[in-house]
Design an enzyme around this catalytic site. Sequence first.
Site, PDB file in Angstrom:
ATOM      1  N   ASP A 185       0.808  -1.221   0.000  1.00 31.25           N
ATOM      2  CA  ASP A 185       0.000   0.000   0.000  1.00 31.25           C
ATOM      3  C   ASP A 185       0.840   1.270   0.000  1.00 31.25           C
ATOM      4  O   ASP A 185       2.063   1.224   0.180  1.00 31.25           O
ATOM      5  CB  ASP A 185      -0.959  -0.015   1.215  1.00 31.25           C
ATOM      6  CG  ASP A 185      -0.273  -0.447   2.505  1.00 31.25           C
ATOM      7  OD1 ASP A 185       0.963  -0.396   2.577  1.00 31.25           O
ATOM      8  OD2 ASP A 185      -0.975  -0.835   3.442  1.00 31.25           O
ATOM      9  N   ASP A 227      -7.449  -2.239  14.012  1.00 26.94           N
ATOM     10  CA  ASP A 227      -8.849  -2.445  13.645  1.00 26.94           C
ATOM     11  C   ASP A 227      -9.023  -3.690  12.773  1.00 26.94           C
ATOM     12  O   ASP A 227     -10.084  -3.914  12.202  1.00 26.94           O
ATOM     13  CB  ASP A 227      -9.420  -1.189  12.954  1.00 26.94           C
ATOM     14  CG  ASP A 227      -8.715  -0.857  11.646  1.00 26.94           C
ATOM     15  OD1 ASP A 227      -7.782  -1.600  11.239  1.00 26.94           O
ATOM     16  OD2 ASP A 227      -9.107   0.147  11.001  1.00 26.94           O
ATOM     17  N   HIS A 267      -7.186  -4.427  10.032  1.00 32.86           N
ATOM     18  CA  HIS A 267      -6.850  -4.299   8.612  1.00 32.86           C
ATOM     19  C   HIS A 267      -5.570  -5.032   8.247  1.00 32.86           C
ATOM     20  O   HIS A 267      -4.664  -5.192   9.059  1.00 32.86           O
ATOM     21  CB  HIS A 267      -6.830  -2.832   8.151  1.00 32.86           C
ATOM     22  CG  HIS A 267      -5.690  -1.995   8.613  1.00 32.86           C
ATOM     23  ND1 HIS A 267      -5.855  -0.730   9.134  1.00 32.86           N
ATOM     24  CD2 HIS A 267      -4.357  -2.204   8.619  1.00 32.86           C
ATOM     25  CE1 HIS A 267      -4.670  -0.213   9.429  1.00 32.86           C
ATOM     26  NE2 HIS A 267      -3.748  -1.082   9.122  1.00 32.86           N
ATOM     27  N   GLU A 325      -9.561  -1.734   5.295  1.00 31.97           N
ATOM     28  CA  GLU A 325     -10.207  -1.393   6.551  1.00 31.97           C
ATOM     29  C   GLU A 325     -11.462  -2.256   6.767  1.00 31.97           C
ATOM     30  O   GLU A 325     -11.946  -2.888   5.821  1.00 31.97           O
ATOM     31  CB  GLU A 325     -10.605   0.093   6.519  1.00 31.97           C
ATOM     32  CG  GLU A 325      -9.427   1.063   6.391  1.00 31.97           C
ATOM     33  CD  GLU A 325      -8.616   1.205   7.682  1.00 31.97           C
ATOM     34  OE1 GLU A 325      -8.548   0.255   8.468  1.00 31.97           O
ATOM     35  OE2 GLU A 325      -8.048   2.292   7.890  1.00 31.97           O
TER      36      GLU A 325
HETATM   37  C1  GLP Z   1      -0.311   0.396   8.501  1.00 29.47           C
HETATM   38  C2  GLP Z   1      -0.036  -0.452   7.273  1.00 29.47           C
HETATM   39  C3  GLP Z   1      -0.285  -1.917   7.537  1.00 29.47           C
HETATM   40  C4  GLP Z   1       0.352  -2.317   8.862  1.00 29.47           C
HETATM   41  C5  GLP Z   1      -0.301  -1.548   9.979  1.00 29.47           C
HETATM   42  C6  GLP Z   1       0.226  -1.910  11.349  1.00 29.47           C
HETATM   43  O1  GLP Z   1      -1.598   0.871   8.594  1.00 29.47           O
HETATM   44  N1  GLP Z   1      -0.759  -0.064   6.138  1.00 29.47           N
HETATM   45  O2  GLP Z   1       0.235  -2.685   6.468  1.00 29.47           O
HETATM   46  O3  GLP Z   1       0.202  -3.684   9.063  1.00 29.47           O
HETATM   47  O4  GLP Z   1      -0.030  -0.184   9.742  1.00 29.47           O
HETATM   48  O5  GLP Z   1       1.199  -1.022  11.758  1.00 29.47           O
HETATM   49  P1  GLP Z   1       2.261  -1.285  12.883  1.00 29.47           P
HETATM   50  O6  GLP Z   1       3.097  -2.416  12.351  1.00 29.47           O
HETATM   51  O7  GLP Z   1       3.063  -0.020  12.962  1.00 29.47           O
HETATM   52  O8  GLP Z   1       1.538  -1.638  14.096  1.00 29.47           O
END
Ligand code: GLP
Length: 260
Positions: A67, A136, A138, A143
């Site tokens: 993404d 959440d 995702h 989402e």
């Molecule tokens: C972002 C990314 C996701 C990731 C998520 C979790 O929103 N788009 O791919 O898994 O964050 O983030 P973190 O690893 O910092 O908890």
Amino acid sequence: MEVIIQPSPADCAAMGARIIGKLVEQKAGAVLGLATGSTPIPLYGELVRLHRDGQLDFSGVTSFNLDEYIGLPGDHPCSYRYFMQQELFKDINIKPDRTHVPDGLADDVDGHCKAYEQAILDCGGIDLQVLGLGTDGHIGFNEPGSSLGSRTRIKTLTGKTREDNARFFERIDEVPRHCITMGVATIMDCRQILLFAFGEGKAEIIAEAIEGPVSAMVPASVLQMHPDVKIFIDDAAASCLKQRDYYKEVFAGKPSWQSF
Ligand code: GLP
């Protein structure tokens, strides 16, 4: 679905890197799906270490990231292209033109998303996808409520995700509202998936994803339907799992030919 509970993120990262290393060694032209966020940082650190030790050659590897934020250029410090460059690409010998991250500045977003899907197909599909997990539920930026059949497309971030990710920006109103993300079905097409989640803050959502019903409201729960998923979590992230002791027993009793 294999749930692997380890004492620390570093232990999970070491195992994940060995799995990726084996794939890269065995398959000329392996295609990796990569993720951003703080979770994969130890994994990328370990891949860099293996590369520096001469154990891992990325020259034939192609990568696709999950993404990107819409509106951020690739050299913006909060863009995911920039993150990948800093955390992994600059320290390994992957060919820059074989690294793909959605373009947050694409004029024709729809056309760009279709071309991204096509580029994945043209490379023969993704062999192994690395995933983190949003609080959440995702995966990528799919989402809650995302179609389980979705493909790469524009999404609107939830308030929760913008709050969670505000720590990377100076102020929350700088966090973009839109992104481009691979779809849930794009992720499900990957031949193998490694999901990583660490810390107490992920404990409730990891339990919903692994042990709750499959639902678009927890997009990660769809991984229950994928034939080759490994979930690497530390003890803190495992604390709400009903079957925690069973997962540990399964892992402790793994036959040696299954080890990694
Ligand atoms: C972002 C990314 C996701 C990731 C998520 C979790 O929103 N788009 O791919 O898994 O964050 O983030 P973190 O690893 O910092 O908890």
